[in-house]
Design a protein around this motif. Structure first.
Motif, PDB file in Angstrom:
ATOM      1  N   ILE A  35       7.665  14.678  -4.056  1.00  0.00           N
ATOM      2  CA  ILE A  35       7.618  13.497  -4.160  1.00  0.00           C
ATOM      3  C   ILE A  35       7.327  12.452  -3.688  1.00  0.00           C
ATOM      4  CG2 ILE A  35       9.633  12.835  -4.331  1.00  0.00           C
ATOM      5  CD1 ILE A  35       6.626  11.745  -6.578  1.00  0.00           C
ATOM      6  N   ARG A  36       7.519  12.745  -1.847  1.00  0.00           N
ATOM      7  CA  ARG A  36       7.466  11.467  -1.069  1.00  0.00           C
ATOM      8  C   ARG A  36       6.051  12.095  -0.543  1.00  0.00           C
ATOM      9  NH1 ARG A  36      12.300  13.890   2.812  1.00  0.00           N
ATOM     10  NH2 ARG A  36      11.396  16.076   1.448  1.00  0.00           N
ATOM     11  N   ASN A  37       5.198  12.792  -1.060  1.00  0.00           N
ATOM     12  CA  ASN A  37       3.177  13.256  -0.385  1.00  0.00           C
ATOM     13  C   ASN A  37       2.959  11.969  -1.715  1.00  0.00           C
ATOM     14  OD1 ASN A  37       4.375  14.508   1.737  1.00  0.00           O
ATOM     15  ND2 ASN A  37       4.763  16.432   0.235  1.00  0.00           N
ATOM     16  N   VAL A  38       3.252  11.555  -2.436  1.00  0.00           N
ATOM     17  CA  VAL A  38       2.716  10.623  -2.850  1.00  0.00           C
ATOM     18  C   VAL A  38       3.243   9.648  -3.866  1.00  0.00           C
ATOM     19  CG1 VAL A  38       2.761  10.501  -6.352  1.00  0.00           C
ATOM     20  CG2 VAL A  38       3.343  12.753  -4.835  1.00  0.00           C
ATOM     21  N   GLY A  39       1.433   8.853  -3.433  1.00  0.00           N
ATOM     22  CA  GLY A  39       1.919   7.599  -3.587  1.00  0.00           C
ATOM     23  C   GLY A  39       2.244   7.091  -2.392  1.00  0.00           C
ATOM     24  N   SER A  40       3.198   5.491  -2.211  1.00  0.00           N
ATOM     25  CA  SER A  40       3.481   5.096  -1.836  1.00  0.00           C
ATOM     26  C   SER A  40       5.017   5.612  -0.917  1.00  0.00           C
ATOM     27  CB  SER A  40       4.811   4.042  -2.544  1.00  0.00           C
ATOM     28  OG  SER A  40       5.709   4.659  -3.476  1.00  0.00           O
ATOM     29  N   THR A  51       3.012  10.371 -11.015  1.00  0.00           N
ATOM     30  CA  THR A  51       2.434  11.407 -10.885  1.00  0.00           C
ATOM     31  C   THR A  51       1.805  11.446 -12.634  1.00  0.00           C
ATOM     32  OG1 THR A  51       4.792  11.729 -11.955  1.00  0.00           O
ATOM     33  CG2 THR A  51       4.481  12.518  -9.744  1.00  0.00           C
ATOM     34  N   GLY A  52       1.925  10.841 -13.603  1.00  0.00           N
ATOM     35  CA  GLY A  52       1.255  10.690 -14.773  1.00  0.00           C
ATOM     36  C   GLY A  52       2.531  11.212 -15.336  1.00  0.00           C
ATOM     37  N   ARG A  53       4.003  11.339 -14.580  1.00  0.00           N
ATOM     38  CA  ARG A  53       5.329  11.873 -15.883  1.00  0.00           C
ATOM     39  C   ARG A  53       5.994  10.739 -16.395  1.00  0.00           C
ATOM     40  NH1 ARG A  53       5.297  17.797 -14.927  1.00  0.00           N
ATOM     41  NH2 ARG A  53       7.193  17.421 -16.787  1.00  0.00           N
ATOM     42  N   ALA A  58      11.063   7.650 -16.406  1.00  0.00           N
ATOM     43  CA  ALA A  58      12.535   7.614 -17.273  1.00  0.00           C
ATOM     44  C   ALA A  58      13.677   8.145 -16.570  1.00  0.00           C
ATOM     45  CB  ALA A  58      11.870   7.105 -18.393  1.00  0.00           C
ATOM     46  N   ALA A  59      13.830   8.928 -16.390  1.00  0.00           N
ATOM     47  CA  ALA A  59      14.924   9.982 -16.158  1.00  0.00           C
ATOM     48  C   ALA A  59      15.018   9.524 -15.345  1.00  0.00           C
ATOM     49  CB  ALA A  59      14.514  11.723 -16.001  1.00  0.00           C
ATOM     50  N   THR A  60      14.521   9.606 -14.087  1.00  0.00           N
ATOM     51  CA  THR A  60      15.088   9.329 -12.848  1.00  0.00           C
ATOM     52  C   THR A  60      15.411   7.690 -12.819  1.00  0.00           C
ATOM     53  OG1 THR A  60      12.851  10.003 -11.455  1.00  0.00           O
ATOM     54  CG2 THR A  60      14.170   8.372 -10.152  1.00  0.00           C
ATOM     55  N   LEU A  61      15.221   6.707 -13.566  1.00  0.00           N
ATOM     56  CA  LEU A  61      15.103   5.437 -13.310  1.00  0.00           C
ATOM     57  C   LEU A  61      16.726   5.113 -13.869  1.00  0.00           C
ATOM     58  CD1 LEU A  61      14.774   2.460 -13.229  1.00  0.00           C
ATOM     59  CD2 LEU A  61      13.820   2.710 -15.476  1.00  0.00           C
ATOM     60  N   LEU A  62      16.992   6.230 -15.001  1.00  0.00           N
ATOM     61  CA  LEU A  62      18.132   6.412 -15.415  1.00  0.00           C
ATOM     62  C   LEU A  62      19.459   6.945 -15.166  1.00  0.00           C
ATOM     63  CD1 LEU A  62      19.851   5.847 -18.479  1.00  0.00           C
ATOM     64  CD2 LEU A  62      19.470   7.912 -19.153  1.00  0.00           C
ATOM     65  N   LEU A  63      18.672   7.710 -13.949  1.00  0.00           N
ATOM     66  CA  LEU A  63      20.103   8.568 -12.984  1.00  0.00           C
ATOM     67  C   LEU A  63      20.187   8.327 -11.882  1.00  0.00           C
ATOM     68  CD1 LEU A  63      18.779  12.209 -13.747  1.00  0.00           C
ATOM     69  CD2 LEU A  63      20.820  11.179 -14.405  1.00  0.00           C
ATOM     70  N   ASP A  64      19.535   7.598 -11.619  1.00  0.00           N
ATOM     71  CA  ASP A  64      19.686   6.302 -10.408  1.00  0.00           C
ATOM     72  C   ASP A  64      20.461   5.204 -10.658  1.00  0.00           C
ATOM     73  OD1 ASP A  64      18.020   7.964  -8.655  1.00  0.00           O
ATOM     74  OD2 ASP A  64      16.142   6.685  -8.246  1.00  0.00           O
ATOM     75  N   ALA A  65      20.123   4.534 -11.907  1.00  0.00           N
ATOM     76  CA  ALA A  65      21.448   3.556 -12.359  1.00  0.00           C
ATOM     77  C   ALA A  65      22.945   4.237 -12.358  1.00  0.00           C
ATOM     78  CB  ALA A  65      20.478   2.905 -13.372  1.00  0.00           C
ATOM     79  N   LEU A  66      22.284   5.308 -13.329  1.00  0.00           N
ATOM     80  CA  LEU A  66      23.899   5.562 -13.442  1.00  0.00           C
ATOM     81  C   LEU A  66      24.746   6.156 -12.537  1.00  0.00           C
ATOM     82  CD1 LEU A  66      23.310   7.439 -17.179  1.00  0.00           C
ATOM     83  CD2 LEU A  66      24.414   5.682 -16.396  1.00  0.00           C
ATOM     84  N   GLU A 191      -1.337  -5.669  -4.041  1.00  0.00           N
ATOM     85  CA  GLU A 191      -0.056  -5.050  -4.301  1.00  0.00           C
ATOM     86  C   GLU A 191      -0.843  -4.300  -5.995  1.00  0.00           C
ATOM     87  OE1 GLU A 191       4.639  -4.094  -4.951  1.00  0.00           O
ATOM     88  OE2 GLU A 191       2.749  -3.861  -3.482  1.00  0.00           O
ATOM     89  N   PRO A 192      -0.454  -2.485  -5.701  1.00  0.00           N
ATOM     90  CA  PRO A 192      -0.850  -1.836  -7.443  1.00  0.00           C
ATOM     91  C   PRO A 192       0.201  -2.569  -8.654  1.00  0.00           C
ATOM     92  CG  PRO A 192      -0.317  -0.863  -5.461  1.00  0.00           C
ATOM     93  CD  PRO A 192      -0.021  -1.827  -4.940  1.00  0.00           C
ATOM     94  N   ARG A 193      -0.476  -2.479  -9.462  1.00  0.00           N
ATOM     95  CA  ARG A 193      -0.540  -2.743 -11.231  1.00  0.00           C
ATOM     96  C   ARG A 193       0.089  -1.007 -11.677  1.00  0.00           C
ATOM     97  NH1 ARG A 193      -2.022  -7.466 -12.252  1.00  0.00           N
ATOM     98  NH2 ARG A 193      -2.823  -9.031 -11.322  1.00  0.00           N
ATOM     99  N   ILE A 194       1.385  -1.623 -12.754  1.00  0.00           N
ATOM    100  CA  ILE A 194       2.042  -0.889 -13.147  1.00  0.00           C
ATOM    101  C   ILE A 194       1.211   0.180 -13.725  1.00  0.00           C
ATOM    102  CG2 ILE A 194       3.321  -0.396 -15.236  1.00  0.00           C
ATOM    103  CD1 ILE A 194       4.664  -3.129 -14.096  1.00  0.00           C
ATOM    104  N   GLY A 195       1.064   1.917 -13.780  1.00  0.00           N
ATOM    105  CA  GLY A 195       0.296   2.278 -14.043  1.00  0.00           C
ATOM    106  C   GLY A 195      -0.634   3.004 -13.385  1.00  0.00           C
ATOM    107  N   ARG A 196      -0.556   2.510 -12.126  1.00  0.00           N
ATOM    108  CA  ARG A 196      -1.705   2.739 -11.353  1.00  0.00           C
ATOM    109  C   ARG A 196      -1.994   3.906  -9.889  1.00  0.00           C
ATOM    110  NH1 ARG A 196      -5.485  -1.709  -7.140  1.00  0.00           N
ATOM    111  NH2 ARG A 196      -5.975   0.069  -5.977  1.00  0.00           N
ATOM    112  N   LYS A 197      -1.759   4.540 -10.098  1.00  0.00           N
ATOM    113  CA  LYS A 197      -1.402   5.515  -9.283  1.00  0.00           C
ATOM    114  C   LYS A 197      -1.251   5.824  -7.696  1.00  0.00           C
ATOM    115  CE  LYS A 197      -2.383   9.401 -12.592  1.00  0.00           C
ATOM    116  NZ  LYS A 197      -3.700  10.866 -13.562  1.00  0.00           N
ATOM    117  N   GLU A 198      -2.847   4.836  -7.409  1.00  0.00           N
ATOM    118  CA  GLU A 198      -2.280   4.829  -5.910  1.00  0.00           C
ATOM    119  C   GLU A 198      -1.605   2.828  -5.799  1.00  0.00           C
ATOM    120  OE1 GLU A 198      -3.526   6.735  -3.259  1.00  0.00           O
ATOM    121  OE2 GLU A 198      -4.489   8.569  -5.606  1.00  0.00           O
TER     122      GLU A 198
END
Length: 198
Positions: A35-40, A51-53, A58-66, A191-198
């Motif tokens: 993922i470090r080769n994607v976007g930011s 990544t479009g996934r 959502a899983a990343t957000l949840l697990l990073d918070a938990l 600054e990119p907006r939410i949902g934008r890939k770049e």
């Protein structure tokens, strides 16, 4: 002295728990590469979303918070609540500077929200609502994130004990500080907006 030693080890453990790079692990398990080769190049949920996934994001957000919440609760349960604020800070720093990634981790937003939940759910509720409202209005993830950190820090002084409020404030300020590049892009209008890939 034994209590201090135990607290030190427990705080270190909270840092290691916080350092688990779920965004990197989930995207690799999904066959998406590094993922470090994607976007930011960030390992957090916002970049995973690029990544479009959406499910992985959502899983990343949840697990990073938990992991932040779990670090606070475990240390608090094992050693007493006096150690919980230290565990909170350690978890956020662990996420931002994981030893497994040469200290190059995420910005810490989700983990900071997680430790807010661990220290006091009303603070988390205020921060989460601020995030949702600011992101909905601006359609910019970083605006929502920084609004959440500021709102969580401010509300913690009314809702938590002074030590926990200090921990939330320090964590929030540190996370906002890690958005320096985002702030510059916001000022430049790039600054990119939410949902934008770049």
């Amino acid at each position: 002295m034994n209590d201090i030693l135990a607290g030190g080890f427990a705080t270190l453990g909270a840092g290691f728990l916080g350092s688990i790079p779920f965004g990197l692990l989930l995207t690799r398990w999904a066959g998406l590469g590094d993922i470090r080769n994607v976007g930011s190049g960030n390992i957090g949920a916002t970049n995973v979303l690029r990544t479009g996934r959406k499910g992985l994001a959502a899983a990343t957000l949840l697990l990073d918070a938990l992991k932040g919440t779990l670090a606070v609760w475990l240390v608090g349960a094992l050693l007493g609540w006096n150690w919980a604020p230290f565990a909170a800070l350690a978890a956020v720093l662990g996420h931002c500077h994981p030893p497994w990634l040469q200290g190059q981790g995420g910005k810490g937003v989700a983990t900071a929200l997680g430790v807010m939940l661990g220290l006091g759910w009303p603070v988390f509720a205020v921060a989460a609502l601020a995030w949702l409202a600011a992101a909905a209005v601006s359609r910019i993830s970083s605006v929502g994130a920084m609004a959440a950190m500021a709102a969580g820090a401010a509300s913690s002084w009314f809702l938590l004990d002074p030590v926990s409020a200090t921990a939330v404030t320090v964590a929030g300020a540190y996370v906002i500080g890690r958005h320096e590049a985002n702030i510059k892009r916001l000022m430049a209008g790039t600054e990119p907006r939410i949902g934008r890939k770049e």
